[in-house]
Design a protein around this motif. Structure first.
Motif, PDB file in Angstrom:
ATOM      1  N   TRP A 221       0.703  -1.255  -0.045  1.00 39.41           N
ATOM      2  CA  TRP A 221       0.038  -0.118   0.076  1.00 39.41           C
ATOM      3  C   TRP A 221       0.983   1.089  -0.204  1.00 39.41           C
ATOM      4  O   TRP A 221       0.738   1.941  -1.002  1.00 39.41           O
ATOM      5  CB  TRP A 221      -0.790  -0.008   1.299  1.00 39.41           C
ATOM      6  CG  TRP A 221      -1.831  -0.729   1.228  1.00 39.41           C
ATOM      7  CD1 TRP A 221      -2.626  -1.565   0.172  1.00 39.41           C
ATOM      8  CD2 TRP A 221      -2.794  -1.260   2.580  1.00 39.41           C
ATOM      9  NE1 TRP A 221      -3.631  -2.252   0.691  1.00 39.41           N
ATOM     10  CE2 TRP A 221      -3.761  -2.183   2.069  1.00 39.41           C
ATOM     11  CE3 TRP A 221      -2.720  -1.034   3.818  1.00 39.41           C
ATOM     12  CZ2 TRP A 221      -4.548  -3.059   3.005  1.00 39.41           C
ATOM     13  CZ3 TRP A 221      -3.420  -1.780   4.573  1.00 39.41           C
ATOM     14  CH2 TRP A 221      -4.178  -2.545   4.259  1.00 39.41           C
ATOM     15  N   MET A 222       1.763   1.270   0.792  1.00 38.54           N
ATOM     16  CA  MET A 222       2.592   2.511   0.996  1.00 38.54           C
ATOM     17  C   MET A 222       3.616   2.759  -0.338  1.00 38.54           C
ATOM     18  O   MET A 222       3.748   3.625  -0.720  1.00 38.54           O
ATOM     19  CB  MET A 222       3.473   2.425   2.126  1.00 38.54           C
ATOM     20  CG  MET A 222       2.794   2.552   3.668  1.00 38.54           C
ATOM     21  SD  MET A 222       3.957   2.299   5.108  1.00 38.54           S
ATOM     22  CE  MET A 222       2.791   2.613   6.169  1.00 38.54           C
ATOM     23  N   HIS A 223       4.020   1.623  -0.861  1.00 37.64           N
ATOM     24  CA  HIS A 223       4.744   1.735  -2.116  1.00 37.64           C
ATOM     25  C   HIS A 223       3.922   2.387  -3.098  1.00 37.64           C
ATOM     26  O   HIS A 223       4.335   3.103  -3.979  1.00 37.64           O
ATOM     27  CB  HIS A 223       5.569   0.634  -2.753  1.00 37.64           C
ATOM     28  CG  HIS A 223       6.618   0.332  -1.678  1.00 37.64           C
ATOM     29  ND1 HIS A 223       7.051  -0.962  -1.744  1.00 37.64           N
ATOM     30  CD2 HIS A 223       7.482   0.988  -1.167  1.00 37.64           C
ATOM     31  CE1 HIS A 223       8.403  -0.879  -1.091  1.00 37.64           C
ATOM     32  NE2 HIS A 223       8.633   0.300  -0.697  1.00 37.64           N
TER      33      HIS A 223
ATOM     34  N   LEU B  42       3.825   9.842   4.517  1.00 36.75           N
ATOM     35  CA  LEU B  42       4.501   8.440   4.925  1.00 36.75           C
ATOM     36  C   LEU B  42       5.979   8.844   5.340  1.00 36.75           C
ATOM     37  O   LEU B  42       6.659   7.808   5.226  1.00 36.75           O
ATOM     38  CB  LEU B  42       4.360   7.251   4.009  1.00 36.75           C
ATOM     39  CG  LEU B  42       2.923   6.978   3.677  1.00 36.75           C
ATOM     40  CD1 LEU B  42       3.076   5.964   2.225  1.00 36.75           C
ATOM     41  CD2 LEU B  42       2.152   6.618   4.776  1.00 36.75           C
ATOM     42  N   ARG B  43       6.270   9.797   5.895  1.00 41.03           N
ATOM     43  CA  ARG B  43       7.590  10.379   6.238  1.00 41.03           C
ATOM     44  C   ARG B  43       7.463  10.283   7.921  1.00 41.03           C
ATOM     45  O   ARG B  43       6.761  11.106   8.430  1.00 41.03           O
ATOM     46  CB  ARG B  43       8.133  11.477   5.815  1.00 41.03           C
ATOM     47  CG  ARG B  43       8.528  11.400   4.394  1.00 41.03           C
ATOM     48  CD  ARG B  43       8.862  12.522   3.609  1.00 41.03           C
ATOM     49  NE  ARG B  43       9.600  13.448   4.460  1.00 41.03           N
ATOM     50  CZ  ARG B  43       9.457  14.915   4.799  1.00 41.03           C
ATOM     51  NH1 ARG B  43       8.314  15.449   4.081  1.00 41.03           N
ATOM     52  NH2 ARG B  43      10.264  15.564   5.367  1.00 41.03           N
ATOM     53  N   ASN B  44       8.313   9.601   8.736  1.00 44.89           N
ATOM     54  CA  ASN B  44       8.268   9.822  10.275  1.00 44.89           C
ATOM     55  C   ASN B  44       8.970  10.887  10.500  1.00 44.89           C
ATOM     56  O   ASN B  44       8.991  11.215  11.854  1.00 44.89           O
ATOM     57  CB  ASN B  44       8.804   8.399  10.876  1.00 44.89           C
ATOM     58  CG  ASN B  44       8.337   8.490  12.154  1.00 44.89           C
ATOM     59  OD1 ASN B  44       7.081   8.354  12.334  1.00 44.89           O
ATOM     60  ND2 ASN B  44       9.032   8.212  13.360  1.00 44.89           N
TER      61      ASN B  44
ATOM     62  N   VAL C 127       4.167  16.032  15.469  1.00 48.21           N
ATOM     63  CA  VAL C 127       5.408  15.208  15.208  1.00 48.21           C
ATOM     64  C   VAL C 127       5.059  13.856  14.763  1.00 48.21           C
ATOM     65  O   VAL C 127       4.010  13.398  14.831  1.00 48.21           O
ATOM     66  CB  VAL C 127       6.348  14.911  16.293  1.00 48.21           C
ATOM     67  CG1 VAL C 127       7.093  16.441  16.848  1.00 48.21           C
ATOM     68  CG2 VAL C 127       5.634  14.462  17.516  1.00 48.21           C
ATOM     69  N   CYS C 128       6.214  13.378  13.835  1.00 49.90           N
ATOM     70  CA  CYS C 128       6.055  12.106  13.265  1.00 49.90           C
ATOM     71  C   CYS C 128       5.021  11.938  12.241  1.00 49.90           C
ATOM     72  O   CYS C 128       4.231  12.534  11.984  1.00 49.90           O
ATOM     73  CB  CYS C 128       5.996  10.799  14.479  1.00 49.90           C
ATOM     74  SG  CYS C 128       4.537  10.392  14.988  1.00 49.90           S
ATOM     75  N   ALA C 129       5.048  10.492  11.591  1.00 50.98           N
ATOM     76  CA  ALA C 129       4.259  10.416  10.411  1.00 50.98           C
ATOM     77  C   ALA C 129       2.810  10.578  10.851  1.00 50.98           C
ATOM     78  O   ALA C 129       2.032  10.802   9.885  1.00 50.98           O
ATOM     79  CB  ALA C 129       4.514   8.914  10.320  1.00 50.98           C
ATOM     80  N   MET C 130       2.371  10.236  12.086  1.00 51.66           N
ATOM     81  CA  MET C 130       0.860  10.523  12.521  1.00 51.66           C
ATOM     82  C   MET C 130       0.623  11.991  12.725  1.00 51.66           C
ATOM     83  O   MET C 130      -0.469  12.216  13.318  1.00 51.66           O
ATOM     84  CB  MET C 130       0.558   9.308  13.678  1.00 51.66           C
ATOM     85  CG  MET C 130       0.865   7.899  13.288  1.00 51.66           C
ATOM     86  SD  MET C 130       0.011   7.470  11.813  1.00 51.66           S
ATOM     87  CE  MET C 130      -1.771   7.155  12.847  1.00 51.66           C
TER      88      MET C 130
END
Length: 137
Positions: A12-14, A52-54, A64-67
């Motif tokens: 999925w991410m790709h 999709l970058r942490n 902060v972070c991907a979420m």
């Protein structure tokens, strides 16, 4: 189960971010999600929040972070598993607040009843549904 979910989330991410190094984030989703559907929701949120970058910091340095955890510790920037664990817990709480708009509270906190929050929820849930549907084909 975790390895199968990891392979699915990685695919999925790709498809969402071709060429991006997403293995650590995909693994974080696989070990934190309780189902394929939840993995799709987490993936959709992480894609919309951070592509999709942490290592992303947003909201004027508050998220902060991907979420995009608001006022989360900076350590989440270096720990995708902790980032996704925190985000997944917040997503579960958001679903309990408003089952009809399950990501509205996650998206806008106290403004979860706003049309903007509902629109964000619909968008991310639609993306998650597309991911699950593509996996079933």
């Amino acid at each position: 189960m975790i390895l199968q979910l990891f392979a699915l989330v990685l695919a999925w991410m790709h498809s969402l971010a071709p060429g991006r190094d997403v293995e650590a984030l995909a693994w974080a989703v696989a070990v934190n999600a309780t189902s394929k559907t939840e993995a799709a929701i987490i993936t959709a949120v992480a894609f919309r929040e951070s592509s999709l970058r942490n290592d992303v910091v947003g909201d004027g340095g508050h998220s902060v972070c991907a979420m995009q955890i608001y006022d989360g510790p900076e350590a989440l920037l270096e720990d995708p598993i902790a980032c996704v664990a925190r985000g997944a817990a917040m997503l579960r709480a958001s679903r309990r607040v408003d089952p009809e708009n399950p990501l509205a509270f996650y998206a806008r906190g106290p403004r979860w009843r706003s049309e903007e929050a509902r629109r964000i929820s619909r968008d991310r849930m639609a993306l998650a549904k597309r991911l699950v549907s593509a996996a079933s084909q």
